[in-house]
Design an enzyme around this catalytic site. Structure first.
Site, PDB file in Angstrom:
ATOM      1  CB  CYS A   1      18.742 -33.228  54.675  1.00 51.85           C
ATOM      2  SG  CYS A   1      17.260 -33.964  53.943  1.00 51.85           S
TER       3      CYS A   1
ATOM      4  CG  ASN B   1      18.108 -30.094  58.066  1.00 49.48           C
ATOM      5  OD1 ASN B   1      17.465 -31.130  58.075  1.00 49.48           O
ATOM      6  ND2 ASN B   1      18.733 -29.624  59.141  1.00 49.48           N
TER       7      ASN B   1
END
Length: 569
Positions: A2, A76
């Site tokens: 991400c 992430n």
């Protein structure tokens, strides 16, 4: 995989429109979803762009709060052992609302604290946690630096993101070229950690976490892991058995996903070993390779034969000399944010683009050369420093082996420092000469073993930059998550604890991996020289069109390059 974003203003509220615009510069990192959460009277915010890999439902959406709203996270990456940690946390009374690894980080933080959490997790990650009880933000990066995180701090605000372009979107953040960082780029072909091309920006070092206190705006960084170096001796049979078990365990953990996992397949030992282990575990990943037409250095035919051996669904992409690579080069440069001049960025980008047509996740063989000293420069350094008679070698050590070693390491690895600098303006040229090789000098560890010294430099410099920068930027430009099974800290701890004679032979590269692969893949693989992942048609980029762009583009406006001299240099 991400994109994460956070911002904290001193005394001012954050603009929702500006913050979301910053977040959405990272659409390519997370096309599957997005979110923003404000806190501290809108003086702080976390943002997220989502590439859904684990728990594809809305329950996995970020930023994510804990059940009692006292912890907020933006994350992430992937935590490969999250299921085991989840079971432990459930036994301790934690209640989960999702099946995501993100929520495991939240409750792991609540139960064990930041250091206890970082000690337990295995994976690739960059995440930020806001702890409401202390009003601290904890920003952490994985042990190897697989996932990026930049931050900006100027006294008036603190901000972090997966990419510099997200931070640059806010006009209240000052962007001014750091001349020392620019000089470093011309030395190393990239801007070394922790510096950035802009002043007041930094990269968080691998294996490091930061604490930012919102109340007093103080920042503290701390290392939470380091790689030890030792010279233990074990029998070859023991090393082969333990190493095989660790590689297999890592591959199995890296296959954890709610979407199919593919594999970048070259003609080399590293990706072939990963495919062999995946096959033994019952997985059959789609495989992808890139080749060059009419080139005797292309590995695509070998890769295809390996794919056939394991009966994978294999796709390859062939390039010729009739393509406008310069236009693609411009597009790719956008995703790198900072200056970067290593041609494999192109190869990685094109392979990622191919894989992204059918997959959202792919394994890669990066890390195998750092693990087993498989680079050409490892052998070159070994040969150089072992060619002297003992007395000569001793004299060279006494006169400063560090200086000679790091200079040769730079020359063989980047080939940049000795290039002609006459095309640069005098101030930049002088700054380059004064900067020298501080980055390599800083991470040079004299163990008395040339291979260990080279490996440690690879680990501290080449892995996080440029290798993993290339892997992250070129893959995420195509919304593809790449995973790196060789970059497993338990595997690295084991190999680096051994005497080099247990895993290195000067006349046979990566003999451990060859041992595993013998009689399982075509014999032609073992006869092929090492070509690496470099792009083979650079002449199609650096042609007349490139020099025309140099003369008319931004570089000329900055005064960095004297275009009158570049044709002569």
């Amino acid at each position: 995989m991400c994109g994460i974003l956070g911002q904290i203003k001193v005394g001012d509220q954050i603009s929702l429109d500006t913050f979301n615009a910053m977040r959405d510069t990272m659409l390519h990192r997370g096309p599957d979803g997005y979110g923003t959460e404000f806190f501290c009277d809108k003086k702080a915010a976390f943002g997220h762009r989502r590439l859904a890999i684990i728990d594809l439902s809305e329950n996995g959406k970020q930023p994510m709060y804990s059940y009692d709203k006292d912890v907020l996270i933006t994350f992430n990456g992937e935590i490969y052992n999250y299921k085991l940690l989840r079971e432990t946390l459930i036994d301790k009374g934690c209640r989960f609302q999702s099946n995501s690894d993100t929520e495991v980080l939240i409750y792991g933080f609540k139960v064990w604290g930041i250091e206890g959490l970082l000690k337990r997790i295995k994976g690739m990650y960059a995440f930020a946690v806001w702890d409401k009880t202390t009003n601290n933000i904890y920003l952490a990066r994985d042990r190897f630096g697989i996932k990026p995180v930049y931050y900006y701090h100027d006294g008036r605000q603190f901000a972090f993101a997966s990419e510099l372009k997200a931070l640059a979107k806010d006009n209240t953040i000052t962007k001014e070229i750091d001349k020392n960082a620019l000089a470093d780029y011309f030395i190393y072909s990239y801007v070394p950690n922790p510096n950035c091309i802009w002043k007041n920006f930094k990269k968080l070092d691998p294996a490091t976490y930061m604490i930012y206190n919102i109340d007093d705006h103080t920042v503290h960084e701390k290392k939470y892991w380091s790689l030890g170096i030792a010279k233990n001796t074990e029998s070859i049979d023991e090393v082969l058995s333990k190493t095989n078990a660790l590689i297999k365990q890592s591959v199995q953990q890296h296959m954890v996903s709610d979407v199919p996992v593919g594999l970048f397949l070259s003609g080399g030992y590293d990706s072939s070993t990963i495919l062999m282990q995946a096959d033994a575990l019952g997985f059959s990943p789609n495989t992808f390779s890139l080749g060059f037409k009419n080139s005797n250095r292309s590995e695509h035919k070998i890769a295809s034969s390996i794919a056939n051996t394991f009966n994978t669904s294999h796709k390859e992409l062939l390039f010729g000399t009739n393509k406008d690579y310069l236009e693609d080069f411009k597009k790719i440069s956008y995703h790198y944010d900072e200056p970067y001049a290593i041609s494999s960025m192109l190869t990685y980008y094109y392979t990622s683009k191919l894989a992204s047509k059918t997959n959202k996740v792919a394994l890669v063989g990066d890390g195998g050369d750092e693990l087993f000293a498989g680079y050409n420069w490892d052998l070159d350094l070994y040969s150089h420093f072992n060619s002297y008679a003992p007395k000569v070698f001793l004299k060279r050590m006494l006169r400063g082996r560090k200086k000679e070693f790091t200079a040769r390491y730079n020359h063989w690895m980047t080939g940049v420092f000795n290039n002609n600098l006459n095309c640069l303006n005098p101030d930049l040229k002088e700054r380059i000469q004064k900067r020298g090789l501080w980055y390599f000098d800083q991470h040079y560890l004299s163990t008395g073993d040339t291979i260990k010294d080279s490996q440690y430099l690879n680990f501290k410099t080449f892995i996080p930059q440029p290798s993993l920068t290339r892997a992250d930027r070129s893959s995420m430009a195509n919304s593809l998550e790449v995973r790196v099974p060789f970059l497993d800290h338990e595997l690295f701890e084991y190999i680096y604890s051994l005497d080099t004679k247990c895993y290195f032979k000067h006349d046979e590269k990566k003999f451990i991996l060859r041992h595993y692969l013998e009689k399982k893949i075509p014999e032609t693989v073992f006869k092929m020289p090492k070509y690496g992942f470099s792009f083979q048609f650079l002449s199609k980029i650096f042609d007349r069109t490139f020099y025309d762009m140099m003369e008319k583009g931004e570089l000329k406006k900055t005064g960095i390059i004297d275009t009158r001299k570049i044709k002569k240099s």
